[in-house]
Structures are given as structure tokens and as C-alpha cells.
Design an enzyme around this catalytic site. Structure first.
Site, mmCIF file in Angstrom:
data_model
loop_
_atom_site.group_PDB
_atom_site.id
_atom_site.type_symbol
_atom_site.label_atom_id
_atom_site.label_comp_id
_atom_site.label_asym_id
_atom_site.label_seq_id
_atom_site.Cartn_x
_atom_site.Cartn_y
_atom_site.Cartn_z
ATOM 1 N N HIS A 117 11.098 1.245 -39.048
ATOM 2 C CA HIS A 117 12.221 1.420 -40.030
ATOM 3 C C HIS A 117 13.259 2.460 -39.221
ATOM 4 O O HIS A 117 12.786 3.345 -38.308
ATOM 5 C CB HIS A 117 11.566 2.057 -41.274
ATOM 6 N N ASP A 194 3.819 6.315 -40.047
ATOM 7 C CA ASP A 194 4.601 6.243 -41.147
ATOM 8 C C ASP A 194 3.898 5.547 -42.426
ATOM 9 O O ASP A 194 3.725 3.892 -42.123
ATOM 10 C CB ASP A 194 5.821 5.393 -40.575
ATOM 11 N N GLN A 197 5.125 2.130 -46.533
ATOM 12 C CA GLN A 197 4.871 0.872 -47.180
ATOM 13 C C GLN A 197 3.263 0.511 -47.234
ATOM 14 O O GLN A 197 2.683 -0.463 -47.760
ATOM 15 C CB GLN A 197 5.422 -0.383 -46.313
ATOM 16 N N LYS A 220 8.074 4.945 -53.629
ATOM 17 C CA LYS A 220 7.401 3.535 -53.386
ATOM 18 C C LYS A 220 6.132 3.233 -53.932
ATOM 19 O O LYS A 220 5.588 2.005 -53.480
ATOM 20 C CB LYS A 220 7.582 3.193 -51.699
ATOM 21 N N CYS A 358 17.182 -1.840 -42.852
ATOM 22 C CA CYS A 358 17.020 -0.724 -41.943
ATOM 23 C C CYS A 358 16.074 -0.938 -40.671
ATOM 24 O O CYS A 358 15.365 0.053 -40.579
ATOM 25 C CB CYS A 358 16.492 0.557 -42.842
#
Ligand code: PLP
Length: 400
Positions: A117, A194, A197, A220, A358
Site C-alpha cells: 500500500h 503492515d 488487512q 478495518k 493506493c
């Protein structure tokens, strides 16, 4: 599954029952989280850590309970290693800036992947520019799977950190993160994950992973917007300079010299999002009451069904076909621009996302301007997928 907990889903859009398939961008909030926010502002609101009065102490206690809940959720060794931020983007900016200032020098390298991202590209570019360091990129193959052999080749004694996503928000690929970390550590290189997600889809244990940093966003995973977490091993955080200056992060201030507070406060300048942190705690409790394994199983059923049904439509191609995928489907339709299709799909009440999500380098890889992305949460249904498929067919009919 538990759909009734999400009041926003019970509405019509353009005359159709809302189908919300933009969960990778942000999930909807269950009533318990909405109630926690209301309760905070109705009964508790006060600034924390500084007051002796009742409300300030209560708000402080609840904020620190939220921190310990986040700590337990990812099995971090200590609450001192849980820094509250505004979300993944701020967490990564903090790490890139602060780690970079302390540990990056001219000629060093930062290794990211081709599926990142922008939030895990640009902060590293900024610090690499400043330090005259170099950003290097692990490629992925045509299915959207990370090329692990290329990864190993890119590691060298110049590599100062590997910063990589657990799950791609465009391709859905779940990266073999344990393996990525094991290999980097064999070269004595720290790894930042990261996890934007991954949360609420994959159980995360930062001690088992042995990652050095882990970032995620509350919004999220059914929590409010404006709150996120940056986990970092204390051995790094103690060495890194503060990211922002201000109240809370100091021990003593004179005009000549300031000494900094202990972890985690050294990295939490200013008034934090107390109500949102309490909302995050409530969302974590909620997710755990359902069970991440149950959530993952349900989302996987939805992914399989949607993949099958979409591929029956003439001209649909799925971008991101890795073996190990999260409940995200990006697709294109032969001869039809993603934006035109997305607009028509929305007119039938179906919220999908269109564009590069993104991740411009990902769509560049495939030589396309963007995709249509449907991303699922456990509260979605097969009937909603049918509604999307009908809308896609309708769009194809109108636009061809
Ligand atoms: N990383 C990934 C993989 C994402 O999907 C996102 C958001 O879509 C981010 C980082 C940025 O998260 P936020 O906007 O919550 O800071």
C-alpha cells in the site's frame, strides 16, 4: 452471521438493499462499538494521565485497559510496546521516521515488496531520500505471489529493515510472513509487518512471529476510525528518537534540555483518541467473542462463492490468484473501464471500490489503470454476492 449487530447494513441505497463489499477500506461498526463511543462521551470524557479528578482517572484507567487488551490481542510481551496511533499509516510513518533517523545511513537499503500500500512505500521513500539510502523492492509473480527466491537475493549487509504487508489489500495475497521474518532474522535484519488487512482475519501473535514491528488500524476491524496500534520490540523503541514532541512524551522540560518519558508515552505526544481506544477495546472483545477462526472460515466461503460466480461472467478476469488469499477479489472486465462499471454497480446498491486502491505499482505490474474490488466481512451473504453478480452482468450489458 451476526449481521443484526450492524445497524448501518439495514438500509436501502438507490432503491436496493445495501450490499457493502468495501470492507478492506473500512468495516462497519457493531452496535456495541457505537454504544461504547456514546458511553464514553456521555459518561467518561476527560483528558487522561494528567488529572487527579474522578473522570480523568476513570478515562485513564479505561485507556490503559484498552492498551492491555490490544497487547493481549496480538500477544505482545508488554503494554509498554503498544503505542496508540491514528492507524496503520501513522504507525508506519512513525517507524520509518524514527527508526530511519537512528539506524539509516547513506548507502543503506530498505526492503519492501511490490504489493505494498502507498502507506508502506512513501514514508520509506521520504526517509531514504533524507538519508541517501535506497529503497529496494521484492517482486511478485503473475498470480500475485511474492517471489521468495528474489527476496533472499535482495538481502545483504546493506539492508537495514524489511517492511512488508501481511495481506495485500488489492490482490488478497497472504504473504508467508513467518518465512519472511525467519529469513530476515537469519541475516540479523529487523522486520516491520503492515498488518492492516490481517487483523480480524488471521490470529496474530507477535511473539510467535517474532516480528520487530507490527502495525494495524482499528477501523478495518470493526473499531472506530482514528485509532490504531504500532507494536515495536522495546529494544528498538528504546533506541529510537521520539516521533513528535509535546505533552505526555516528556519527563522534564527546560529551555535548554528536555528528557523523554518512558515507553509507551515517549511516542504518544498530545491528547490521544481516548474514546476511540475504548472503541477499539470493545471491537477486539467483539471479534474474540465470535472467534477469528470462525470469521476467517465464513469469509473464505464467501470468497470461494464469489470467485466462482464472477468467473462465470464473460470477460471477467481476476487480478490476484495466489493460492493463499484473504477475502478480497479484484477484477477487471474486458473492454470496460473499472470506473464506469463501478458506477453502474453502485446504482444497484452494491458498494465496491474501483481504482488502484493506493497500490499503483500493483496495477502498473498488470498494465491496467485499476480494478473493481469486492472485499468481504463475515456479515456478508451469498445473496449479496448474487446481487453483485447481477449488477456486474447488467453493467456489462449496458457498457458493451
Ligand atoms: N496498509 C494496507 C495493506 C492497507 O490496506 C491500508 C488501508 O487500506 C493501509 C496500510 C493504510 O491504513 P490506514 O488508512 O487505516 O492508515
Amino acid at each position: 452471521m451476526n449481521r443484526q449487530d450492524f445497524p448501518i447494513l439495514d438500509q436501502k441505497v438507490n432503491g436496493y438493499p445495501l450490499v457493502y463489499f468495501d470492507n478492506a477500506a473500512t468495516t462497519q461498526k457493531p452496535q456495541v462499538v457505537i454504544d461504547a463511543l456514546t458511553d464514553y462521551y456521555r459518561n467518561i470524557n476527560s483528558n487522561i494521565h494528567r488529572g487527579v479528578h474522578y473522570l480523568s482517572q476513570k478515562a485513564t484507567d479505561e485507556f490503559e485497559v484498552a492498551r492491555r487488551t490490544a497487547q493481549a490481542f496480538i500477544n505482545a510481551p508488554s503494554p509498554q510496546e503498544i503505542i496508540f496511533t491514528r492507524g496503520t499509516t501513522e504507525s508506519i510513518n512513525l517507524i520509518a521516521t524514527s527508526f530511519g533517523k537512528r539506524f539509516l545511513h547513506e548507502g543503506d537499503e530498505v526492503l519492501i515488496s511490490e504489493m505494498e500500500h502507498h502507506a508502506n512505500i512513501v514514508p520509506w521513500q521520504i526517509i531514504c531520500d533524507e538519508k541517501q539510502a535506497r529503497l529496494r523492492v521484492i517482486p511478485f509473480d503473475e498470480t500475485g505471489t511474492l517471489k521468495m527466491d528474489e527476496y533472499e537475493k535482495l538481502l545483504s549487509d546493506k539492508t537495514k529493515i524489511v517492511a512488508i504487508t501481511y495481506v495485500s489489500n488489492t490482490l488478497g495475497t497472504i504473504n508467508p510472513i513467518e518465512e519472511v521474518i525467519r529469513i530476515a532474522h537469519a541475516h540479523h535484519i529487523p522486520v516491520m509487518v503492515d498488518g492492516a488487512q490481517a487483523m480480524s482475519h488471521i490470529p496474530v501473535d507477535v511473539q510467535a512471529l517474532d516480528c520487530d514491528f507490527f502495525c494495524f488500524s482499528g477501523h478495518k476491524m470493526y473499531a472506530p476510525m482514528g485509532i490504531g496500534v504500532m507494536y515495536g520490540k522495546a529494544k528498538w523503541l528504546n533506541e529510537m528518537p521520539p516521533y513528535q514532541g509535546g505533552g505526555e512524551m516528556i519527563k522534564t522540560v527546560t529551555f535548554e534540555r528536555t528528557t523523554y518519558n518512558e515507553l509507551p508515552f515517549k511516542f504518544e505526544a498530545g491528547t490521544p483518541a481516548v474514546g476511540d481506544a475504548i472503541g477499539l477495546k470493545t471491537a477486539i472483545d467483539y471479534v474474540q467473542s465470535i472467534g477469528i477462526e470462525n470469521i476467517a472460515r465464513r469469509e473464505h466461503e464467501l470468497l470461494s462463492y464469489a470467485t466462482e460466480e464472477l468467473l462465470k461472467i464473460d470477460g471477467v478476469k481476476i487480478i490476484g490468484t495466489s493460492q493463499n488469499k484473504s477475502a478480497i477479489i479484484s477484477f477487471i472486465i474486458n473492454g470496460i473501464h473499472h470506473f464506469d462499471a463501478g458506477t453502474l454497480i453502485d446504482q444497484m446498491g452494491v458498494a465496491v471500490r474501483t481504482g488502484h486502491h493506493c497500490t499503483q505499482p500493483v496495477v502498473d505490474h498488470f498494465g491496467i489503470p485499476g480494478t473493481i474490488r469486492a472485499s468481504f466481512a463475515f456479515y456478508n451473504t451469498e445473496a449479496e454476492i448474487d446481487q453483485m453478480v447481477k449488477a456486474v452482468k447488467q453493467a456489462v450489458k449496458m457498457l458493451r
